[in-house]
Scaffold this active site. Structure first.
Site, mmCIF file in Angstrom:
data_model
loop_
_atom_site.group_PDB
_atom_site.id
_atom_site.type_symbol
_atom_site.label_atom_id
_atom_site.label_comp_id
_atom_site.label_asym_id
_atom_site.label_seq_id
_atom_site.Cartn_x
_atom_site.Cartn_y
_atom_site.Cartn_z
ATOM 1 C CG HIS A 219 85.263 -54.269 115.708
ATOM 2 N ND1 HIS A 219 85.304 -55.084 114.599
ATOM 3 C CD2 HIS A 219 86.326 -53.417 115.584
ATOM 4 C CE1 HIS A 219 86.334 -54.748 113.847
ATOM 5 N NE2 HIS A 219 86.970 -53.737 114.409
ATOM 6 C CG ASP B 280 85.080 -58.432 120.559
ATOM 7 O OD1 ASP B 280 86.255 -58.816 120.720
ATOM 8 O OD2 ASP B 280 84.745 -57.683 119.614
ATOM 9 C CD GLN C 122 90.614 -52.595 121.443
ATOM 10 O OE1 GLN C 122 91.523 -52.200 122.170
ATOM 11 N NE2 GLN C 122 90.702 -52.544 120.127
ATOM 12 C CE LYS D 101 91.905 -55.438 117.502
ATOM 13 N NZ LYS D 101 92.205 -54.183 116.792
ATOM 14 C CB CYS E 64 85.354 -51.729 112.478
ATOM 15 S SG CYS E 64 86.550 -51.945 111.141
#
Length: 407
Positions: free
Chosen positions: A123, A200, A203, A226, A365
């Site tokens: 991302h 990251d 998600q 999220k 993104c």
């Protein structure tokens, strides 16, 4: 307890509404998830009955707000499997967390010519801060491609490492392809070489149980909105050894112990990295969201989402005019697709919306990934714990309408 998707859906008031005269089918949770009533109530109560600024206030409301706000740090640590809550820095989300690493750690520990290894499916939040270092310090970015299925081979990541590599920054779960990355193998091998790792978790933390200490990463940022919490909330786990190598990247109140004309004395971590009045209410709501998720059980959520994923994959595979990006065997319930012909992703999304089906359209993104795939945009249906197989059917029906219109 067994996972009861009907009971979960009842906790989310927005899911009972209609859009364009159709029941809402919300398949855009990868961009931002909807909020359960307990989070909405907590935010309303915090603003309506309990609001005050945190830290240093000696009155009742300030003490109450501080207690609730600081309590979230321990909740996040428990959610991420961190044994020490002081390894949790509270912030506005993953973007701020990664920028904190770029400014607070990388600028202090990297030099011109040093290398950062990235995957092509990152991302922009895990790309642009490293470009800042490339532009301003002469740091080199090294890219690793995914294979034809969208999988990222850990060995290819490790093969990209040289004597100048100082950081590996990779996603745990692709927001476009749904690919789940074996970050544990990468992080453990990197630590043996003395290389820092950033995973990251924007998600990954949504769709699976996470144990940052088992993964072995140095940095793990997450985003509250999220994870069914308010926007403007989030956190980053920072391994204690790396935190000791960092300097504060933003100055202001709360992150200092003493300020004089000729010097400042910083607060101890993690407060050192939390300048200014924080998102008090957002963070309190985020803590409630995480408690809600842990009450349901992340394993239960993951199992339900796998079932929806499998059903969706079978139904989508039956549409021979639909091109789905990412076919990893272990992918999450995220499907990015295009239609054969000239239909643009924005047109497809507009037609789906007329049927009450909300999907995302664009580059998501992920410019480098789109270039790698040879695409300018896709539609993305991202499923969450409150989605059902009936909603998969609604998506298929809407896509078949698109095919009739654009074929």
């Amino acid at each position: 307890m067994p996972f009861d998707v009907a009971a979960v859906r009842a906790d989310f008031p927005i899911l009972s509404r209609e859009v364009n005269g159709k029941p809402l089918v919300y398949l855009d949770s990868g961009a931002s998830a909807q909020k359960p009533q307990v989070v909405i109530d907590a935010v309303t109560r915090a603003y309506g009955e309990e609001y005050a600024n945190v830290h240093r206030g000696l009155h009742h409301l300030s003490n109450l707000a501080t207690e609730k706000y600081e309590g979230v740090r321990a909740t996040i640590a428990r959610f991420l499997g961190a044994s020490d809550e002081n390894t949790i820095v509270l912030n506005s989300g993953t973007t701020e967390g990664i920028n904190m690493v770029a400014y607070g750690w990388a600028m202090e520990n990297l030099r011109a010519g040093d290398e950062i290894v990235l995957s092509v499916m990152e991302h922009h939040a895990n790309i642009v801060p490293w470009h800042f270092l490339r532009e301003r310090m002469g740091v080199k970015l090294v890219w690793v491609d995914v294979d034809a299925r969208g999988d990222l081979d850990p060995q290819r990541v490790l093969d990209a490492v040289t004597e100048r590599t100082k950081l590996i920054a990779v996603t745990q779960l692709s927001n476009v392809l749904g690919t789940v990355v074996d970050v544990k193998t990468i992080c453990h091998a990197a630590r043996e070489k003395g290389i820092a790792t950033l995973v990251d978790g924007s998600q990954g933390a949504v769709h699976m149980p996470v144990d940052v200490e088992d993964i072995g990463c140095d940095f793990y940022p997450i985003t509250g909105h999220k994870l069914y919490g308010p926007s403007g909330s989030g956190a980053i786990y920072v391994r204690a050894e790396r935190m000791a190598e960092m300097r504060p990247f933003m100055g202001g109140g709360d992150m200092i112990r003493e300020v004089h004309k000729d010097r400042v004395i910083y607060n101890a971590p993690p407060m050192m990295f939390e300048a200014g009045t924080p998102g008090i209410v957002q963070t309190i709501g985020f803590g409630v969201a995480l408690e809600y998720l842990m009450g349901l059980g992340m394993e239960n959520i993951a199992a339900h989402e796998r079932a929806v994923r499998d059903y969706a994959r079978d139904r989508l595979d039956g549409l021979n005019w639909l091109n789905v990006q990412g076919t990893s065997a272990t992918k999450a319930a995220i499907f990015s697709f295009t239609l054969e012909g000239a239909a643009h992703a924005h047109d497809i999304s507009t037609v789906l919306d007329k049927k009450g089906v909300a999907v995302r359209a664009g580059q998501h993104c992920t410019g480098p990934l789109m270039t790698h795939l040879g695409l300018t945009a896709t539609c993305r249906a991202s499923f969450a714990m409150y989605n059902t197989t009936e909603e998969v059917d609604a998506l298929i029906e809407a896509l078949e309408l698109c095919h009739k219109l654009f074929a």
